[in-house]
Design a protein around this motif. Structure first.
Motif, PDB file in Angstrom:
ATOM      1  N   ARG A  61      -3.831 -10.182  30.703  1.00  0.00           N
ATOM      2  CA  ARG A  61      -3.923 -10.992  29.480  1.00  0.00           C
ATOM      3  C   ARG A  61      -5.022 -10.473  28.559  1.00  0.00           C
ATOM      4  O   ARG A  61      -4.884 -10.499  27.332  1.00  0.00           O
ATOM      5  CB  ARG A  61      -4.183 -12.451  29.839  1.00  0.00           C
ATOM      6  N   ALA A  62      -6.136 -10.042  29.162  1.00  0.00           N
ATOM      7  CA  ALA A  62      -7.235  -9.503  28.357  1.00  0.00           C
ATOM      8  C   ALA A  62      -6.790  -8.251  27.598  1.00  0.00           C
ATOM      9  O   ALA A  62      -7.098  -8.078  26.409  1.00  0.00           O
ATOM     10  CB  ALA A  62      -8.433  -9.181  29.249  1.00  0.00           C
ATOM     11  N   SER A  63      -6.043  -7.387  28.289  1.00  0.00           N
ATOM     12  CA  SER A  63      -5.531  -6.173  27.643  1.00  0.00           C
ATOM     13  C   SER A  63      -4.565  -6.528  26.525  1.00  0.00           C
ATOM     14  O   SER A  63      -4.600  -5.929  25.438  1.00  0.00           O
ATOM     15  CB  SER A  63      -4.841  -5.267  28.667  1.00  0.00           C
ATOM     16  N   GLN A  64      -3.685  -7.504  26.790  1.00  0.00           N
ATOM     17  CA  GLN A  64      -2.727  -7.918  25.777  1.00  0.00           C
ATOM     18  C   GLN A  64      -3.433  -8.476  24.538  1.00  0.00           C
ATOM     19  O   GLN A  64      -3.079  -8.143  23.391  1.00  0.00           O
ATOM     20  CB  GLN A  64      -1.785  -8.976  26.364  1.00  0.00           C
ATOM     21  N   ALA A  65      -4.447  -9.317  24.771  1.00  0.00           N
ATOM     22  CA  ALA A  65      -5.174  -9.910  23.644  1.00  0.00           C
ATOM     23  C   ALA A  65      -5.895  -8.817  22.847  1.00  0.00           C
ATOM     24  O   ALA A  65      -5.882  -8.829  21.610  1.00  0.00           O
ATOM     25  CB  ALA A  65      -6.175 -10.943  24.165  1.00  0.00           C
ATOM     26  N   THR A  66      -6.505  -7.868  23.554  1.00  0.00           N
ATOM     27  CA  THR A  66      -7.199  -6.762  22.883  1.00  0.00           C
ATOM     28  C   THR A  66      -6.222  -5.922  22.076  1.00  0.00           C
ATOM     29  O   THR A  66      -6.497  -5.540  20.924  1.00  0.00           O
ATOM     30  CB  THR A  66      -7.920  -5.875  23.910  1.00  0.00           C
ATOM     31  N   GLY A  67      -5.070  -5.631  22.682  1.00  0.00           N
ATOM     32  CA  GLY A  67      -4.058  -4.825  22.001  1.00  0.00           C
ATOM     33  C   GLY A  67      -3.540  -5.490  20.746  1.00  0.00           C
ATOM     34  O   GLY A  67      -3.423  -4.855  19.690  1.00  0.00           O
ATOM     35  N   ARG A  68      -3.246  -6.792  20.830  1.00  0.00           N
ATOM     36  CA  ARG A  68      -2.746  -7.508  19.648  1.00  0.00           C
ATOM     37  C   ARG A  68      -3.814  -7.555  18.553  1.00  0.00           C
ATOM     38  O   ARG A  68      -3.500  -7.434  17.360  1.00  0.00           O
ATOM     39  CB  ARG A  68      -2.304  -8.922  20.047  1.00  0.00           C
ATOM     40  N   ALA A  69      -5.067  -7.715  18.970  1.00  0.00           N
ATOM     41  CA  ALA A  69      -6.159  -7.748  17.982  1.00  0.00           C
ATOM     42  C   ALA A  69      -6.276  -6.401  17.271  1.00  0.00           C
ATOM     43  O   ALA A  69      -6.476  -6.349  16.051  1.00  0.00           O
ATOM     44  CB  ALA A  69      -7.472  -8.099  18.682  1.00  0.00           C
ATOM     45  N   LEU A  70      -6.140  -5.310  18.023  1.00  0.00           N
ATOM     46  CA  LEU A  70      -6.207  -3.980  17.409  1.00  0.00           C
ATOM     47  C   LEU A  70      -5.079  -3.777  16.407  1.00  0.00           C
ATOM     48  O   LEU A  70      -5.291  -3.262  15.304  1.00  0.00           O
ATOM     49  CB  LEU A  70      -6.138  -2.889  18.491  1.00  0.00           C
ATOM     50  N   VAL A  71      -3.876  -4.170  16.782  1.00  0.00           N
ATOM     51  CA  VAL A  71      -2.725  -4.005  15.893  1.00  0.00           C
ATOM     52  C   VAL A  71      -2.910  -4.820  14.619  1.00  0.00           C
ATOM     53  O   VAL A  71      -2.604  -4.359  13.515  1.00  0.00           O
ATOM     54  CB  VAL A  71      -1.422  -4.415  16.613  1.00  0.00           C
ATOM     55  N   ARG A  72      -3.426  -6.049  14.761  1.00  0.00           N
ATOM     56  CA  ARG A  72      -3.618  -6.911  13.591  1.00  0.00           C
ATOM     57  C   ARG A  72      -4.728  -6.395  12.675  1.00  0.00           C
ATOM     58  O   ARG A  72      -4.634  -6.522  11.448  1.00  0.00           O
ATOM     59  CB  ARG A  72      -3.946  -8.343  14.033  1.00  0.00           C
ATOM     60  N   THR A  73      -5.782  -5.860  13.274  1.00  0.00           N
ATOM     61  CA  THR A  73      -6.950  -5.482  12.460  1.00  0.00           C
ATOM     62  C   THR A  73      -6.845  -4.089  11.847  1.00  0.00           C
ATOM     63  O   THR A  73      -7.600  -3.781  10.918  1.00  0.00           O
ATOM     64  CB  THR A  73      -8.238  -5.542  13.301  1.00  0.00           C
ATOM     65  N   MET A  74      -5.926  -3.246  12.328  1.00  0.00           N
ATOM     66  CA  MET A  74      -5.865  -1.879  11.814  1.00  0.00           C
ATOM     67  C   MET A  74      -5.599  -1.800  10.312  1.00  0.00           C
ATOM     68  O   MET A  74      -6.264  -1.039   9.604  1.00  0.00           O
ATOM     69  CB  MET A  74      -4.813  -1.066  12.576  1.00  0.00           C
ATOM     70  N   PRO A  75      -4.629  -2.565   9.750  1.00  0.00           N
ATOM     71  CA  PRO A  75      -4.442  -2.506   8.285  1.00  0.00           C
ATOM     72  C   PRO A  75      -5.706  -2.904   7.526  1.00  0.00           C
ATOM     73  O   PRO A  75      -6.047  -2.297   6.510  1.00  0.00           O
ATOM     74  CB  PRO A  75      -3.304  -3.509   8.043  1.00  0.00           C
TER      75      PRO A  75
END
Length: 309
Positions: free
Chosen positions: A208-222
């Motif tokens: 879950r920690a990896s998933q949350a980190t991954g989603r945060a990265l995808v959202r913040t990249m733009p």
């Protein structure tokens, strides 16, 4: 025989000490030069990711690699020999070259700001009418041209920082700076352009920690890329403007440089954040100078372009 061997070993030890001292000199000179050129490095790192975006994920790193190779070619085939020749035969030319490069940075930043506020008429052939290979080739060529200007500024600033050292130490310092800056900048650029893919990979893992980190990265990249573009434009202004302010001081032109010093010293008296406040004040004034100069150049270029039609 034994005495001859001892003498030879003494000579070897003396040469080793001299080489170590030379390496220390090169290292110290390279550190000093790198610190002075740090502002342009920030600019380079902020500007370059835009050239590698918009392509399929498997092409992003190869594009960054092509730009990095072009950057090394710029530095080692053209800029490093040119810098050493200037140092040996025309040290007086370093400041005017810095001023030209700084003016170009101000102009490019002003162009970006003008484009953000004006709707451009796209009457030229659009990228959609071209193949992806042609677009990639154009992007890489444009990035290498921009890198040439930024690398020239890095080398010229670095050279000005070690101009009082022997030519061999200057050469060694510039080699170290060129390699370190290229590896640092394009390593960071490669990480930035692949950050969204890293996020997608993490989002697909079981943790879950990896998933949350991954989603945060995808959202913040733009958002990160947008911030980087703005930082790159601001860095062009304050670096370019700062070069002009410093050059005016070198030529004993009164006014701007003295004003910057007065404001910086006043800002440094702020308790607790004096150093940061002084740097920020100096950067802001340099940025205003850069914006004024860049805007004037951009308006002149546009007027001349319209007068030809």
């Amino acid at each position: 025989m034994a005495s001859g061997l001892v003498a030879l070993l003494d000579d070897v030890a003396a040469i080793a000490k001299l080489a170590a001292a030379s390496l220390d000199d090169v290292g110290a000179a390279a550190g000093k030069a790198s610190a002075k050129a740090a502002g342009v490095v920030v600019d380079d790192t902020a500007v370059t990711p835009g050239y590698a975006m918009g392509f399929s994920p498997e092409r992003e790193l190869p594009i960054v690699a092509k730009i990095a190779v072009g950057s090394l070619r710029n530095k080692f085939l053209f800029l490093l020999p040119g810098a050493l020749l200037l140092s040996a035969f025309a040290p007086w030319a370093v400041t005017p070259i810095l001023m030209l490069g700084g003016s170009y940075l101000c102009f490019e930043a002003a162009e970006k700001i003008m484009e953000a506020f004006t709707a451009a008429d796209e009457t030229e052939e659009t990228p959609l009418a071209q193949s992806s290979a042609e677009i990639e080739k154009q992007k890489v060529a444009g990035a290498i041209r921009t890198d040439l200007i930024l690398s020239a500024e890095i080398m010229a600033i670095s050279l000005s920082a070690v101009a009082d050292r022997p030519l061999a130490v200057q050469a060694g310092a510039l080699v170290v700076v060129a390699l370190a800056m290229t590896i640092g900048v394009y390593g960071a650029v490669g990480l930035i352009v692949k950050m969204d893919d890293i996020g997608v990979h993490l989002a697909g893992r079981a943790s879950r920690a990896s998933q949350a980190t991954g989603r945060a990265l995808v959202r913040t990249m733009p958002v990160l890329l947008d911030v980087l573009a703005k930082v790159g434009t601001a860095a062009m202004l304050w670096v370019g403007g700062g070069i002009i302010v410093h050059a005016l001081h070198e030529y004993n032109v009164p006014g701007v440089a003295q004003f910057v010093e007065v404001v910086r010293h006043a800002a440094e008296t702020v308790p607790g954040i004096g150093g940061a406040a002084g740097w920020l004040a100096s950067a802001l004034i340099s940025g205003v100078v850069g914006l004024a100069l860049g805007g004037l150049i951009a308006l002149t270029v546009h007027r001349l372009a319209h007068s030809k039609h």
